[in-house]
Design a protein around this motif. Structure first.
Motif, PDB file in Angstrom:
ATOM      1  N   UNK B  46       0.833  -1.190   0.000  1.00  0.00           N
ATOM      2  CA  UNK B  46       0.000   0.000   0.000  1.00  0.00           C
ATOM      3  C   UNK B  46       0.870   1.244   0.000  1.00  0.00           C
ATOM      4  N   UNK B  47       0.593   2.169  -0.923  1.00  0.00           N
ATOM      5  CA  UNK B  47       1.359   3.416  -1.020  1.00  0.00           C
ATOM      6  C   UNK B  47       0.610   4.574  -0.366  1.00  0.00           C
ATOM      7  N   UNK B  48      -0.614   4.781  -0.806  1.00  0.00           N
ATOM      8  CA  UNK B  48      -1.401   5.921  -0.332  1.00  0.00           C
ATOM      9  C   UNK B  48      -2.873   5.541  -0.357  1.00  0.00           C
ATOM     10  N   UNK B  49      -3.619   6.083   0.616  1.00  0.00           N
ATOM     11  CA  UNK B  49      -5.076   5.945   0.633  1.00  0.00           C
ATOM     12  C   UNK B  49      -5.661   7.339   0.726  1.00  0.00           C
ATOM     13  N   UNK B  50      -6.589   7.654  -0.159  1.00  0.00           N
ATOM     14  CA  UNK B  50      -7.270   8.955  -0.134  1.00  0.00           C
ATOM     15  C   UNK B  50      -8.733   8.711   0.204  1.00  0.00           C
ATOM     16  N   UNK B  51      -9.198   9.318   1.265  1.00  0.00           N
ATOM     17  CA  UNK B  51     -10.606   9.211   1.607  1.00  0.00           C
ATOM     18  C   UNK B  51     -11.431  10.074   0.659  1.00  0.00           C
ATOM     19  N   UNK B  52     -12.717   9.743   0.558  1.00  0.00           N
ATOM     20  CA  UNK B  52     -13.570  10.428  -0.414  1.00  0.00           C
ATOM     21  C   UNK B  52     -13.683  11.929  -0.131  1.00  0.00           C
ATOM     22  N   UNK B  53     -13.465  12.318   1.132  1.00  0.00           N
ATOM     23  CA  UNK B  53     -13.566  13.733   1.495  1.00  0.00           C
ATOM     24  C   UNK B  53     -12.266  14.498   1.267  1.00  0.00           C
ATOM     25  N   UNK B  54     -11.202  13.781   0.893  1.00  0.00           N
ATOM     26  CA  UNK B  54      -9.891  14.405   0.706  1.00  0.00           C
ATOM     27  C   UNK B  54      -9.624  14.667  -0.764  1.00  0.00           C
ATOM     28  N   UNK B  55      -8.706  15.605  -1.010  1.00  0.00           N
ATOM     29  CA  UNK B  55      -8.328  15.916  -2.383  1.00  0.00           C
ATOM     30  C   UNK B  55      -6.987  15.299  -2.762  1.00  0.00           C
ATOM     31  N   UNK B  56      -6.084  15.157  -1.764  1.00  0.00           N
ATOM     32  CA  UNK B  56      -4.793  14.575  -2.074  1.00  0.00           C
ATOM     33  C   UNK B  56      -4.123  14.037  -0.820  1.00  0.00           C
ATOM     34  N   UNK B  57      -3.128  13.171  -1.072  1.00  0.00           N
ATOM     35  CA  UNK B  57      -2.294  12.617  -0.022  1.00  0.00           C
ATOM     36  C   UNK B  57      -0.859  12.572  -0.544  1.00  0.00           C
ATOM     37  N   UNK B  58       0.086  12.781   0.377  1.00  0.00           N
ATOM     38  CA  UNK B  58       1.494  12.792  -0.016  1.00  0.00           C
ATOM     39  C   UNK B  58       2.285  11.861   0.880  1.00  0.00           C
ATOM     40  N   UNK B  59       3.257  11.164   0.253  1.00  0.00           N
ATOM     41  CA  UNK B  59       4.199  10.359   1.011  1.00  0.00           C
ATOM     42  C   UNK B  59       5.526  10.406   0.278  1.00  0.00           C
ATOM     43  N   UNK B  60       6.477  11.153   0.845  1.00  0.00           N
ATOM     44  CA  UNK B  60       7.790  11.266   0.206  1.00  0.00           C
ATOM     45  C   UNK B  60       7.689  11.862  -1.186  1.00  0.00           C
ATOM     46  N   UNK B  61       8.182  11.134  -2.188  1.00  0.00           N
ATOM     47  CA  UNK B  61       8.135  11.621  -3.584  1.00  0.00           C
ATOM     48  C   UNK B  61       6.812  11.335  -4.279  1.00  0.00           C
ATOM     49  N   UNK B  62       5.883  10.745  -3.570  1.00  0.00           N
ATOM     50  CA  UNK B  62       4.594  10.372  -4.153  1.00  0.00           C
ATOM     51  C   UNK B  62       3.496  11.338  -3.721  1.00  0.00           C
ATOM     52  N   UNK B  63       2.668  11.706  -4.685  1.00  0.00           N
ATOM     53  CA  UNK B  63       1.501  12.529  -4.387  1.00  0.00           C
ATOM     54  C   UNK B  63       0.323  11.972  -5.163  1.00  0.00           C
ATOM     55  N   UNK B  64      -0.752  11.669  -4.452  1.00  0.00           N
ATOM     56  CA  UNK B  64      -1.956  11.166  -5.113  1.00  0.00           C
ATOM     57  C   UNK B  64      -3.071  12.181  -4.950  1.00  0.00           C
ATOM     58  N   UNK B  65      -3.793  12.419  -6.032  1.00  0.00           N
ATOM     59  CA  UNK B  65      -4.928  13.338  -5.991  1.00  0.00           C
ATOM     60  C   UNK B  65      -6.208  12.596  -6.315  1.00  0.00           C
ATOM     61  N   UNK B  66      -7.314  13.153  -5.875  1.00  0.00           N
ATOM     62  CA  UNK B  66      -8.614  12.543  -6.123  1.00  0.00           C
ATOM     63  C   UNK B  66      -9.620  13.620  -6.508  1.00  0.00           C
ATOM     64  N   UNK B  67     -10.275  13.417  -7.647  1.00  0.00           N
ATOM     65  CA  UNK B  67     -11.402  14.249  -8.051  1.00  0.00           C
ATOM     66  C   UNK B  67     -12.605  13.318  -8.150  1.00  0.00           C
ATOM     67  N   UNK B  68     -13.330  13.192  -7.052  1.00  0.00           N
ATOM     68  CA  UNK B  68     -14.389  12.187  -6.977  1.00  0.00           C
ATOM     69  C   UNK B  68     -15.509  12.474  -7.979  1.00  0.00           C
ATOM     70  N   UNK B  69     -15.835  13.733  -8.154  1.00  0.00           N
ATOM     71  CA  UNK B  69     -16.972  14.061  -9.010  1.00  0.00           C
ATOM     72  C   UNK B  69     -16.733  13.676 -10.458  1.00  0.00           C
ATOM     73  N   UNK B  70     -15.465  13.755 -10.889  1.00  0.00           N
ATOM     74  CA  UNK B  70     -15.158  13.378 -12.276  1.00  0.00           C
ATOM     75  C   UNK B  70     -14.666  11.943 -12.374  1.00  0.00           C
ATOM     76  N   UNK B  71     -14.539  11.260 -11.241  1.00  0.00           N
ATOM     77  CA  UNK B  71     -14.114   9.858 -11.253  1.00  0.00           C
ATOM     78  C   UNK B  71     -12.668   9.675 -11.665  1.00  0.00           C
ATOM     79  N   UNK B  72     -11.787  10.528 -11.157  1.00  0.00           N
ATOM     80  CA  UNK B  72     -10.380  10.453 -11.567  1.00  0.00           C
ATOM     81  C   UNK B  72      -9.442  10.586 -10.364  1.00  0.00           C
ATOM     82  N   UNK B  73      -8.303   9.886 -10.499  1.00  0.00           N
ATOM     83  CA  UNK B  73      -7.206  10.032  -9.551  1.00  0.00           C
ATOM     84  C   UNK B  73      -5.904   9.996 -10.323  1.00  0.00           C
ATOM     85  N   UNK B  74      -4.901  10.695  -9.814  1.00  0.00           N
ATOM     86  CA  UNK B  74      -3.572  10.628 -10.407  1.00  0.00           C
ATOM     87  C   UNK B  74      -2.560  10.314  -9.320  1.00  0.00           C
ATOM     88  N   UNK B  75      -1.525   9.594  -9.709  1.00  0.00           N
ATOM     89  CA  UNK B  75      -0.378   9.356  -8.838  1.00  0.00           C
ATOM     90  C   UNK B  75       0.818  10.028  -9.484  1.00  0.00           C
TER      91      UNK B  75
END
Lengths: 113, 113
Positions: B46-75
């Protein structure tokens, strides 16, 4: 650190045999899961359990059963192994809170001859 | 039924580059989204977990974003290293009757030294 241990990394069995895959977790997690992973199909949920002696079918339960007699142990059973059950099997566990991550074991690569 | 798609299926970049892996899902009613790494023949980390109420999470060199309304995430992986070479899997937890994760098929990443 959470540790999810699968009893075998590699297993070779014959068609018609009854096969047991064992999984143990050491973090007192309520939820435990069995997935299989196949090229081109990704990971698919077979069964999960949210408490001792409780089980729920996932997306592909046919040909499988499970047992959870103790909280830390979740067993996957192939009642009569068939060649189409050759796959990588992955066990996971998580806390009951739906916003907690799932933690995976190293997998068991099962070949049915 | 929830479906998760990851693009691209494979990616090869020189060491040191910043890169983005994409994940999309069809049903925006999710509890969380999780990014995993899988090395050949191994289980998932497991690298990162983003809850539905969050927009992004970071761990070291990794950043994950979440746009729930458009159904998209990026790492986003910054300053890539050869040790980052692995398959990256995106999974969503939607709850409901089958309480496992729904996985994408992954992006196979190679970082060239």
């Amino acid at each position: 650190d959470v540790k999810v241990t699968q009893s075998s990394r590699y297993l070779v069995k014959r068609t018609g045999e009854k096969v047991f895959l064992e999984c143990v977790q050491d973090m007192d997690h309520e939820n435990m899961f069995w997935y299989r992973q196949d090229p081109g199909l990704g990971l698919r949920l077979i069964y999960f359990s949210y408490d001792v002696k409780m089980k729920e079918k996932g997306d592909i339960p046919e040909g499988y059963s499970v047992s959870r007699e103790k909280k830390e142990r979740f067993s996957l059973i192939l009642e009569s192994a068939s060649t189409n059950q050759t796959s990588m099997y992955l066990c996971a566990s998580s806390l009951q809170d739906s916003n907690q991550p799932q933690h995976f074991g190293d997998g068991t690569r099962l070949s049915i001859l | 039924k929830q479906e998760v798609t990851q693009i691209p299926a494979a990616l090869s970049v020189p060491e040191g580059e910043n890169l983005v892996l994409n994940c999309s899902f069809t049903d925006s009613a999710i509890y969380n989204l999780q990014w995993f790494r899988q090395d050949p023949g191994k289980g998932l980390t497991s690298l990162l977990l983003i809850q539905s109420s969050q927009r992004e999470q970071t761990s070291g060199r990794l950043n994950a974003s979440l746009d729930k309304s458009s159904g998209r995430s990026t790492l986003y992986i910054a300053a890539s290293q050869p040790g980052d070479s692995a398959t990256y899997l995106c999974a969503v937890y939607s709850g409901g009757g089958a309480d496992g994760l729904t996985f994408g098929k992954g992006t196979h990443l190679i970082i060239q030294p």
